[in-house]
Design a protein around this motif. Structure first.
Motif, PDB file in Angstrom:
ATOM      1  N   HIS A 600      15.342  -7.337   6.475  1.00 12.18           N
ATOM      2  CA  HIS A 600      15.944  -8.037   7.215  1.00 12.18           C
ATOM      3  C   HIS A 600      15.293  -8.598   8.608  1.00 12.18           C
ATOM      4  CE1 HIS A 600      19.462  -6.416   4.972  1.00 12.18           C
ATOM      5  NE2 HIS A 600      18.795  -5.168   4.993  1.00 12.18           N
ATOM      6  N   PRO A 601      14.572  -9.516   8.416  1.00  8.38           N
ATOM      7  CA  PRO A 601      14.034  -9.926   9.691  1.00  8.38           C
ATOM      8  C   PRO A 601      14.663 -10.444  10.717  1.00  8.38           C
ATOM      9  CG  PRO A 601      13.724 -11.734   7.527  1.00  8.38           C
ATOM     10  CD  PRO A 601      14.382 -10.379   7.158  1.00  8.38           C
ATOM     11  N   GLU A 602      15.972 -11.036  10.478  1.00 11.35           N
ATOM     12  CA  GLU A 602      16.933 -11.558  11.151  1.00 11.35           C
ATOM     13  C   GLU A 602      17.591 -10.639  12.184  1.00 11.35           C
ATOM     14  OE1 GLU A 602      19.297  -9.604   8.422  1.00 11.35           O
ATOM     15  OE2 GLU A 602      17.504 -10.655   8.186  1.00 11.35           O
ATOM     16  N   MET A 603      17.164  -9.386  11.920  1.00 14.31           N
ATOM     17  CA  MET A 603      18.262  -8.291  12.729  1.00 14.31           C
ATOM     18  C   MET A 603      17.346  -7.692  13.962  1.00 14.31           C
ATOM     19  SD  MET A 603      20.528  -6.354  13.226  1.00 14.31           S
ATOM     20  CE  MET A 603      21.717  -5.897  11.865  1.00 14.31           C
ATOM     21  N   TYR A 604      16.150  -8.118  13.859  1.00 15.09           N
ATOM     22  CA  TYR A 604      15.215  -7.666  15.017  1.00 15.09           C
ATOM     23  C   TYR A 604      14.650  -8.764  15.787  1.00 15.09           C
ATOM     24  CZ  TYR A 604      16.242  -3.729  11.833  1.00 15.09           C
ATOM     25  OH  TYR A 604      17.010  -2.998  11.018  1.00 15.09           O
ATOM     26  N   ARG A 605      14.065  -8.509  17.047  1.00 19.56           N
ATOM     27  CA  ARG A 605      13.449  -9.376  17.705  1.00 19.56           C
ATOM     28  C   ARG A 605      12.079  -8.804  17.836  1.00 19.56           C
ATOM     29  NH1 ARG A 605      13.415 -13.960  21.421  1.00 19.56           N
ATOM     30  NH2 ARG A 605      11.123 -14.029  21.852  1.00 19.56           N
ATOM     31  N   ALA A 606      11.791  -7.504  17.949  1.00 20.09           N
ATOM     32  CA  ALA A 606      10.557  -6.982  18.412  1.00 20.09           C
ATOM     33  C   ALA A 606      10.094  -5.544  17.358  1.00 20.09           C
ATOM     34  CB  ALA A 606      10.065  -6.708  19.694  1.00 20.09           C
ATOM     35  N   VAL A 607       9.019  -5.479  16.955  1.00 19.33           N
ATOM     36  CA  VAL A 607       8.804  -3.990  16.051  1.00 19.33           C
ATOM     37  C   VAL A 607       7.537  -3.592  16.503  1.00 19.33           C
ATOM     38  CG1 VAL A 607       8.387  -3.445  13.937  1.00 19.33           C
ATOM     39  CG2 VAL A 607       9.942  -5.050  14.254  1.00 19.33           C
ATOM     40  N   VAL A 608       7.512  -2.144  16.906  1.00 23.08           N
ATOM     41  CA  VAL A 608       6.314  -1.422  17.114  1.00 23.08           C
ATOM     42  C   VAL A 608       6.199  -0.575  16.075  1.00 23.08           C
ATOM     43  CG1 VAL A 608       5.024   0.043  18.913  1.00 23.08           C
ATOM     44  CG2 VAL A 608       6.566  -1.710  19.733  1.00 23.08           C
ATOM     45  N   SER A 609       5.177  -0.824  15.215  1.00 21.31           N
ATOM     46  CA  SER A 609       4.953   0.192  14.092  1.00 21.31           C
ATOM     47  C   SER A 609       3.658   0.877  14.079  1.00 21.31           C
ATOM     48  CB  SER A 609       4.830  -0.650  12.741  1.00 21.31           C
ATOM     49  OG  SER A 609       5.032  -0.043  11.715  1.00 21.31           O
ATOM     50  N   TYR A 610       3.570   2.052  14.671  1.00 23.52           N
ATOM     51  CA  TYR A 610       2.361   2.912  14.588  1.00 23.52           C
ATOM     52  C   TYR A 610       1.851   3.411  13.241  1.00 23.52           C
ATOM     53  CZ  TYR A 610       3.090   3.845  19.851  1.00 23.52           C
ATOM     54  OH  TYR A 610       3.108   3.783  21.086  1.00 23.52           O
ATOM     55  N   VAL A 611       0.523   3.514  13.074  1.00 24.90           N
ATOM     56  CA  VAL A 611      -0.314   4.107  12.049  1.00 24.90           C
ATOM     57  C   VAL A 611       0.647   3.947  10.691  1.00 24.90           C
ATOM     58  CG1 VAL A 611      -1.938   5.371  13.273  1.00 24.90           C
ATOM     59  CG2 VAL A 611       0.601   6.415  12.828  1.00 24.90           C
ATOM     60  N   GLY A 612       1.183   2.908  10.477  1.00 23.01           N
ATOM     61  CA  GLY A 612       2.300   2.845   9.247  1.00 23.01           C
ATOM     62  C   GLY A 612       1.601   2.761   7.960  1.00 23.01           C
ATOM     63  N   ILE A 613       2.321   2.823   6.954  1.00 26.22           N
ATOM     64  CA  ILE A 613       1.947   2.605   5.577  1.00 26.22           C
ATOM     65  C   ILE A 613       2.462   1.455   4.965  1.00 26.22           C
ATOM     66  CG2 ILE A 613       1.825   3.739   3.165  1.00 26.22           C
ATOM     67  CD1 ILE A 613       2.451   6.555   4.606  1.00 26.22           C
ATOM     68  N   TYR A 614       1.892   0.544   4.301  1.00 28.55           N
ATOM     69  CA  TYR A 614       2.284  -0.867   4.036  1.00 28.55           C
ATOM     70  C   TYR A 614       2.235  -1.052   2.612  1.00 28.55           C
ATOM     71  CZ  TYR A 614       2.575  -0.740   9.184  1.00 28.55           C
ATOM     72  OH  TYR A 614       2.733  -0.149  10.483  1.00 28.55           O
ATOM     73  N   ASP A 615       0.978  -0.739   2.255  1.00 26.86           N
ATOM     74  CA  ASP A 615       0.701  -1.090   0.625  1.00 26.86           C
ATOM     75  C   ASP A 615       1.124  -0.194  -0.270  1.00 26.86           C
ATOM     76  OD1 ASP A 615      -0.294  -1.679  -1.521  1.00 26.86           O
ATOM     77  OD2 ASP A 615      -2.195  -2.569  -0.896  1.00 26.86           O
ATOM     78  N   MET A 616       2.351  -0.073  -0.782  1.00 27.25           N
ATOM     79  CA  MET A 616       2.823   1.242  -1.659  1.00 27.25           C
ATOM     80  C   MET A 616       2.175   1.027  -2.758  1.00 27.25           C
ATOM     81  SD  MET A 616       4.384   2.438   0.711  1.00 27.25           S
ATOM     82  CE  MET A 616       4.931   3.872  -0.381  1.00 27.25           C
ATOM     83  N   LEU A 617       1.334   0.278  -3.407  1.00 30.79           N
ATOM     84  CA  LEU A 617       0.726   0.068  -4.544  1.00 30.79           C
ATOM     85  C   LEU A 617      -0.590   0.942  -4.511  1.00 30.79           C
ATOM     86  CD1 LEU A 617       1.794  -3.199  -6.070  1.00 30.79           C
ATOM     87  CD2 LEU A 617       3.118  -1.052  -5.889  1.00 30.79           C
ATOM     88  N   ARG A 618      -1.240   0.872  -3.487  1.00 34.58           N
ATOM     89  CA  ARG A 618      -2.702   1.326  -3.490  1.00 34.58           C
ATOM     90  C   ARG A 618      -2.645   2.505  -2.394  1.00 34.58           C
ATOM     91  NH1 ARG A 618      -6.812  -1.465  -5.213  1.00 34.58           N
ATOM     92  NH2 ARG A 618      -8.161  -0.828  -3.467  1.00 34.58           N
ATOM     93  N   VAL A 619      -1.522   2.884  -1.925  1.00 30.54           N
ATOM     94  CA  VAL A 619      -1.616   4.260  -0.847  1.00 30.54           C
ATOM     95  C   VAL A 619      -2.159   5.397  -1.509  1.00 30.54           C
ATOM     96  CG1 VAL A 619       0.724   4.875  -1.452  1.00 30.54           C
ATOM     97  CG2 VAL A 619      -0.347   5.431   0.590  1.00 30.54           C
ATOM     98  N   GLU A 620      -1.708   5.658  -2.807  1.00 24.45           N
ATOM     99  CA  GLU A 620      -2.352   6.872  -3.537  1.00 24.45           C
ATOM    100  C   GLU A 620      -3.509   6.780  -3.925  1.00 24.45           C
ATOM    101  OE1 GLU A 620      -0.827   6.843  -7.984  1.00 24.45           O
ATOM    102  OE2 GLU A 620       0.294   5.434  -7.083  1.00 24.45           O
TER     103      GLU A 620
END
Length: 734
Positions: A600-620
């Protein structure tokens, strides 16, 4: 949760935030008043060049689906090319912040707040007639260990172990500590540089001197660790990770076992106790009865909240007490010698049962506290009472029972507040920590005989006042009709005209509950006429295990729908509009941020994302990612792969989309979430987005536990000046 993806404070103390979901665009109902535009900054525009990031496609096939990864090369931890790329990203990020006119004002106010934060105590333990506690005392950079005679005798306080003295660079951290039963010694796990790879040192509690007993590899950022003393204080059971050379390097953070260390002997002579049968991803907690006859090892199967229970009897024999289907998730030995257990078998919100450890038989367990409408979080048996700390959808309550299971009352606590610890100190009296969104944390003494609560001297004072602030707890409706709580802090009398800025946070995973707590830096946002909101999403434990399971594995999308519903609620209720809505979260909450901005990129103006997990195919494939499989799932399972691929933030970025402005803070030594997640996500968004800036802030720290005070100040100054600028706010003051 587990401990692996759990954000470790204080670094994330003021910033872990999130929201809840729905599936309709807010365009039809959002106010149409133009948003305040951020001041122009030369290096802020999309037209300015990001550091060059080559695409080197690597294709992997999963169940017939070919997935191309152009940034896999950024996963290399020691590659000089990657190091140069990180340096260039940091240079560009600093150029952005150096150009922000409000950054100095924000930094000055953050520094004033955090340096003015009063002393804070936590992790209080009572042994041998004395209290042990971790203390945070600005301007000291790291918390330290102290002892006291009583919670109201601060004059008796004495520093026992001070990482600030041990390490002038402020990179040494206390992971945990365990006093001996007589309170004469204390075992302390210390780690360096954010790694959480802890070595246990034993100290004399009277002199503060080390005994010379040192046990290495007792804690890790993946499996955690723990320790339980023998009743005579002459040794202890502890969690032991493989030492270098015992297993391949890739396995050193796994295969946790339990050993026994006898004081005065070298570590090499420590005796194996149990654990060869534990799974590779075991996470073990240890506890012992007061008389030392029994030891319990609670072994978690990775991070998904499933436990085996192993009991050591008086003859030294270990036996499995409970299997995963028994759903025993918490335990406590009572002064009566009995073992009290929290079971979720046929009781998703928990029930309390009791057994005799000398004759352990779950089939004959007494049910003392049956399941109810609240979720059992913690239990503390005392001489003649059982204290049960509950979650009522996020806030706490404390019920009191006699040892026959009859409820005799409740412990008075602050309204809409959290009880984070309850410690038995004498007879039936207990100490408990209590805090709310508008009241700082303090330890209170509950005197059972008089049903009286008094605040002790172990109390923090806030550097700011929230007297003008009210907390409202509302519900929003998720995509499937589920009602999701949202806690909203706002100034009293605030007009809901859609003009104000809003900051939303959430977590939604591992059965972890976001509970009330005062965060002084929230004042920065409220003083701008803003709203600060905390959502209690599925995936957490606010409403028990069913709430958790509704947001894990193939149900994870529910978490993101809940978040969107909460975001939409803030817009439709007149708190804000998308142009003035910022979101913030960390770790598993960082995954939430990634899903929110891609879905939902239209819903937010700014995002702060600390130490996050983004590649769910290689995280394991990463060490801690293996522990997360029981929470997220595995690409090896076709149904789980389908779910992971459907929401994986990295794989759902689309070229040419106007994404929100994003700040990715990460730590180079993070043992819980590999920093390459943030690198790859930043690179992908920089290549794809036509929206605001995408900034990587790559620090030298870990997941947050080790962050020195001065570094916290600089990080928060960047975070809030970023949010202020992107939302069109130009001042940090009142």
């Amino acid at each position: 949760m587990h401990r692996s993806s759990l954000p470790t404070l204080p670094a994330l103390l003021a910033s872990l935030l999130v929201a809840c979901g729905g599936d309709q665009s807010p365009a039809a109902t959002a106010p149409t008043t133009p948003a305040a535009a951020p001041a122009p900054i030369a290096d802020n525009a999309r037209a300015s060049r990001y550091p060059e990031t080559p695409m080197r496609p690597v294709t992997t096939e999963y169940h017939g689906v070919r997935v191309v990864d152009p940034y896999q090369w950024l996963e290399s931890p020691k590659d000089p090319e990657v190091d140069r790329w990180i340096e260039e990203q940091n240079r560009r990020t600093r150029t952005y912040f150096d150009a922000l006119p409000a950054r100095k004002a924000v930094r000055d106010r953050v520094a004033t707040m955090l340096n003015a934060v009063s002393n804070a105590w936590y992790g209080v333990k009572y042994k041998g007639g004395r209290l042990f506690a971790t203390k945070f005392q600005p301007p000291k950079q790291q918390p330290f260990l102290v002892t006291l005679k009583s919670p109201n005798d601060l004059a008796s306080e004495r520093i026992l172990v001070d990482p600030n003295e041990l390490d002038p660079k402020a990179r040494t951290t206390i992971d945990w500590f365990v006093p001996s039963p007589d309170g004469k010694k204390v075992a302390v796990s210390l780690s360096q540089g954010g790694t959480e790879n802890g070595t246990v040192h034993v100290y004399d509690a009277d002199t503060g001197k080390e005994t010379g007993d040192v046990v290495t590899y007792a804690n890790s950022g993946t499996a955690g660790g723990g320790l339980s003393w023998a009743s005579d204080g002459k040794g202890f059971f502890y969690t032991r990770h493989p030492h270098p050379g015992e297993r391949p390097d890739s396995d050193l953070g796994f295969f946790q076992q339990v050993y026994f260390h006898k004081l005065g002997t070298p570590e090499a002579q420590d005796a194996y106790a149990i654990g060869k049968e534990f799974p590779r991803i075991a996470e073990t907690r240890l506890s012992a009865s007061d008389n030392g006859r029994f030891v319990l090892a609670s072994v978690q199967n990775g991070d998904g909240g499933e436990f085996w229970q192993y009991l050591r009897d008086a003859r030294g024999t270990w036996k499995r007490l409970a299997d995963l289907p028994d759903k025993i998730v918490d335990s406590a030995f009572g002064p009566d010698g009995k073992l009290y257990l929290v079971s979720r078998k046929d009781a998703p919100r928990g029930k309390v049962i009791r057994i005799d450890p000398a004759k352990p038989d779950l089939g004959k367990a007494e049910v003392l506290v049956p399941e109810s409408e609240v979720t059992i979080k913690d239990i503390v048996p005392t001489r003649s009472r059982l204290y049960v700390v509950d979650l009522a959808g996020g806030p706490s309550q404390v019920r009191v029972f006699d040892l026959k299971g009859k409820q005799t009352g409740d412990v008075p606590i602050l309204p809409v507040s959290a009880v984070h610890q309850l410690e038995s100190i004498a007879g039936d009296d207990v100490l408990f920590s209590n805090t709310s969104y508008v009241e700082p944390s303090a330890f209170y003494l509950y005197q059972a005989r008089d049903n009286k609560v008094t605040k002790t001297a172990l109390a923090s004072t806030a550097p700011v006042s929230f007297a003008d602030t009210e907390v409202v707890r509302e519900t929003c409706t998720s995509k499937d009709g589920t009602k999701v709580p949202i806690n909203i802090l706002r100034k009293k009398g605030m007009k809901l005209d859609g003009r104000g800025p809003a900051l939303l946070t959430a977590y939604g995973g591992y059965g972890i509950s976001l509970q009330p707590g005062m965060r002084p830096v929230t004042r920065l946002f409220l003083d701008q006429g803003g709203t600060y909101a905390v959502a209690n999403l599925r995936g957490g434990g606010e409403f028990g295990e069913a709430w958790h399971l509704a947001g894990n594995l193939t149900n994870k999308q529910n978490v993101f729908d809940d978040f969107y519903a909460c975001s939409k609620y803030l817009v439709e209720s007149g708190y804000t509009r998308p142009e003035r809505l910022a979101i913030i979260g960390g770790s598993n909450g960082g995954l939430l941020m990634g899903a929110a901005l891609t879905q939902h990129p239209e819903m937010y103006r700014a995002v702060v994302s600390y130490v996050g997990i983004y590649d769910m195919l290689r995280v394991e494939l990463s060490p801690n990612g293996a522990f997360n499989v029981t929470e997220f799932g595995s690409v090896k399972d076709p149904a789980q792969f389908k779910a992971l691929f459907a929401y994986s933030p990295l794989h759902n970025v689309k070229d040419g989309v106007k994404y929100p402005s994003v700040l990715f803070p990460t730590g180079a030594e993070d043992p819980r979430v590999e920093p390459w997640h943030s690198r790859k996500m930043a690179a992908r968004l920089q290549a794809a987005s036509t929206g605001g800036p995408v900034l990587l802030r790559a620090d030298v720290g870990g997941h947050g536990a080790d962050t020195p005070l001065d570094a916290q100040i600089e990080q928060l100054a960047d975070v809030y000046s970023f949010i202020f600028h992107e939302l069109g706010l130009d001042a940090a003051g009142e």
